[in-house]
Design an enzyme around this catalytic site. Sequence first.
Site, PDB file in Angstrom:
ATOM      1  N   THR A  51      96.886 -62.947  -1.920  1.00 30.75           N
ATOM      2  CA  THR A  51      96.390 -61.579  -2.012  1.00 30.75           C
ATOM      3  C   THR A  51      97.548 -60.702  -2.475  1.00 30.75           C
ATOM      4  OG1 THR A  51      96.982 -61.105   0.285  1.00 30.75           O
ATOM      5  CG2 THR A  51      94.782 -62.008  -0.122  1.00 30.75           C
ATOM      6  N   ALA A  97      98.990 -66.876   8.145  1.00 30.61           N
ATOM      7  CA  ALA A  97      98.059 -66.198   7.239  1.00 30.61           C
ATOM      8  C   ALA A  97      97.252 -65.120   7.971  1.00 30.61           C
ATOM      9  CB  ALA A  97      97.120 -67.219   6.608  1.00 30.61           C
ATOM     10  N   THR A 149     101.071 -60.668  17.033  1.00 30.43           N
ATOM     11  CA  THR A 149     101.777 -59.389  17.003  1.00 30.43           C
ATOM     12  C   THR A 149     101.776 -58.722  18.370  1.00 30.43           C
ATOM     13  OG1 THR A 149     101.683 -57.132  16.076  1.00 30.43           O
ATOM     14  CG2 THR A 149      99.615 -58.313  16.257  1.00 30.43           C
ATOM     15  N   ASP A 150     102.752 -57.841  18.596  1.00 28.96           N
ATOM     16  CA  ASP A 150     102.773 -57.070  19.836  1.00 28.96           C
ATOM     17  C   ASP A 150     101.692 -55.991  19.858  1.00 28.96           C
ATOM     18  OD1 ASP A 150     103.893 -55.393  17.915  1.00 28.96           O
ATOM     19  OD2 ASP A 150     105.712 -54.941  19.051  1.00 28.96           O
ATOM     20  N   GLU A 151     101.091 -55.690  18.701  1.00 26.52           N
ATOM     21  CA  GLU A 151     100.104 -54.613  18.653  1.00 26.52           C
ATOM     22  C   GLU A 151      98.827 -54.927  19.426  1.00 26.52           C
ATOM     23  OE1 GLU A 151      99.596 -52.476  14.984  1.00 26.52           O
ATOM     24  OE2 GLU A 151     101.418 -53.352  14.157  1.00 26.52           O
ATOM     25  N   TYR A 175      93.208 -53.691  12.673  1.00 28.85           N
ATOM     26  CA  TYR A 175      94.150 -54.799  12.524  1.00 28.85           C
ATOM     27  C   TYR A 175      94.453 -55.459  13.861  1.00 28.85           C
ATOM     28  CZ  TYR A 175      98.713 -57.047  12.527  1.00 28.85           C
ATOM     29  OH  TYR A 175      99.738 -57.926  12.748  1.00 28.85           O
ATOM     30  N   LYS A 179      93.591 -59.291  15.313  1.00 31.27           N
ATOM     31  CA  LYS A 179      94.610 -60.236  15.770  1.00 31.27           C
ATOM     32  C   LYS A 179      94.388 -60.618  17.236  1.00 31.27           C
ATOM     33  CE  LYS A 179      97.712 -61.783  14.039  1.00 31.27           C
ATOM     34  NZ  LYS A 179      97.846 -63.085  13.314  1.00 31.27           N
ATOM     35  N   ASN A 205     108.818 -56.816  12.295  1.00 29.80           N
ATOM     36  CA  ASN A 205     109.795 -57.572  11.514  1.00 29.80           C
ATOM     37  C   ASN A 205     110.288 -56.745  10.325  1.00 29.80           C
ATOM     38  OD1 ASN A 205     109.462 -61.136  11.620  1.00 29.80           O
ATOM     39  ND2 ASN A 205     108.784 -59.723  13.194  1.00 29.80           N
ATOM     40  N   PRO A 230     107.964 -40.458   3.187  1.00 30.07           N
ATOM     41  CA  PRO A 230     106.928 -39.958   4.097  1.00 30.07           C
ATOM     42  C   PRO A 230     107.070 -40.525   5.510  1.00 30.07           C
ATOM     43  CG  PRO A 230     106.025 -41.672   2.673  1.00 30.07           C
ATOM     44  CD  PRO A 230     107.438 -41.451   2.224  1.00 30.07           C
ATOM     45  N   ARG A 306      98.683 -40.933  11.065  1.00 29.42           N
ATOM     46  CA  ARG A 306      97.521 -41.772  10.804  1.00 29.42           C
ATOM     47  C   ARG A 306      96.638 -41.809  12.042  1.00 29.42           C
ATOM     48  NH1 ARG A 306     100.745 -47.480  10.474  1.00 29.42           N
ATOM     49  NH2 ARG A 306     100.834 -47.990  12.692  1.00 29.42           N
ATOM     50  N   PRO A 307      95.337 -42.068  11.869  1.00 26.20           N
ATOM     51  CA  PRO A 307      94.428 -42.117  13.014  1.00 26.20           C
ATOM     52  C   PRO A 307      94.819 -43.203  14.014  1.00 26.20           C
ATOM     53  CG  PRO A 307      93.191 -42.034  10.938  1.00 26.20           C
ATOM     54  CD  PRO A 307      94.634 -42.267  10.593  1.00 26.20           C
TER      55      PRO A 307
END
Length: 368
Positions: A51, A97, A149-151, A175, A179, A205, A230, A306-307
């Site tokens: 991608t 991936a 991810t930690d998110e 996202y 995950k 990272n 920005p 960002r929202p």
Amino acid sequence: MPCILVTGGAGFIGANFVLDWLGRPDAAWDALDAAVGSPVTDHVINIDKLTYAGNRLSLDALDDDPRHRFVRADIGDRAAMDHLFERHQPRAVVHFAAESHVDRSIHGPAAFIDTNIGGTFTLLEATRAYWQALPIPDRAAFRFLHISTDEVYGSLGPTDAPFAETTAYAPNSPYSASKAASDHLVRAWHHTYGLPVLTTNCSNNYGPYQFPEKLIPLMIARALAGEPLPVYGDGQNVRDWLYVGDHCAAIRAVLARGRVGETYNVGGWNEKTNIDVVHTLCDSLDALRPRATGSYRQQIQYVKDRPGHDRRYAIDARKIERELGWRPAETFETGLRKTIAWYLDHPLWVRDVMSGAYRHWMGLQYAA
């Protein structure tokens, strides 16, 4: 030849891992191979859909390396996955991936659901079918390592303890939700079917080969182009920063010595506000590639937040240090200096990824 199968190996972290793995073959699978007297050099079957964020040029150094085989394929294509397992007989899967950019997930969540959830499910099913047909000793040695991810843990307050492996999931973006779902699938395939899985949840990272939509390469590219830098909101959002080379070393440790079914948080012990990151980057560029006049800090521009922007992430990485002996080698300052130097030394790579499609995306994201 013995091999591992790497998904997403032309992306940022995946490409760094493949280059690191083949660059240091003597370290590969050291613990698992100790019983036979010497380490085995595993070839890499590298799968990537290519991608926008997958860049074949990141793997140029391996073009003549017989230990590396690149295959353009989609992890959501079950027939392709079955064929690759049957043909190459890997003894591990390292699953990078994923669609991984929060901003893109806000504008177009469908791709994140398709790849991160649907693709992981398909890959797990292909892996399970292959693994169940292996001889018992090979089944015992097999590993499926899922990179997350930690998110998935959500957002922290200023005084909250860092995320631990036992922190409840609370994803706040398309996202991170996708995950989190993939993490749950991996866990379920272990507990239901016995698939020998491992999961790592890493912090932000940075390093070579990162697509310039993420904060650090974005700021480097725009600073050198003389464009505004920005910064979302007030710039006080906090992230823990992990140099990608340290992350690759952590993945090696988990793959070789991690306990099956366990999760390991991988962090850099480097909590920084976004504006502090940008200030440090500007100061480094002032030293390495000074402007004609003034400082790169003059290009900083605050933009609308960002929202759903999570306020703070922080990783407690004591478990992986305690159990596997891993700790990051780079400080934020040393890792950032290496990163900036790499981008300054590789203008052709940067030029290649700064395509028309990328410029369109920047216009969409930062139009305000």
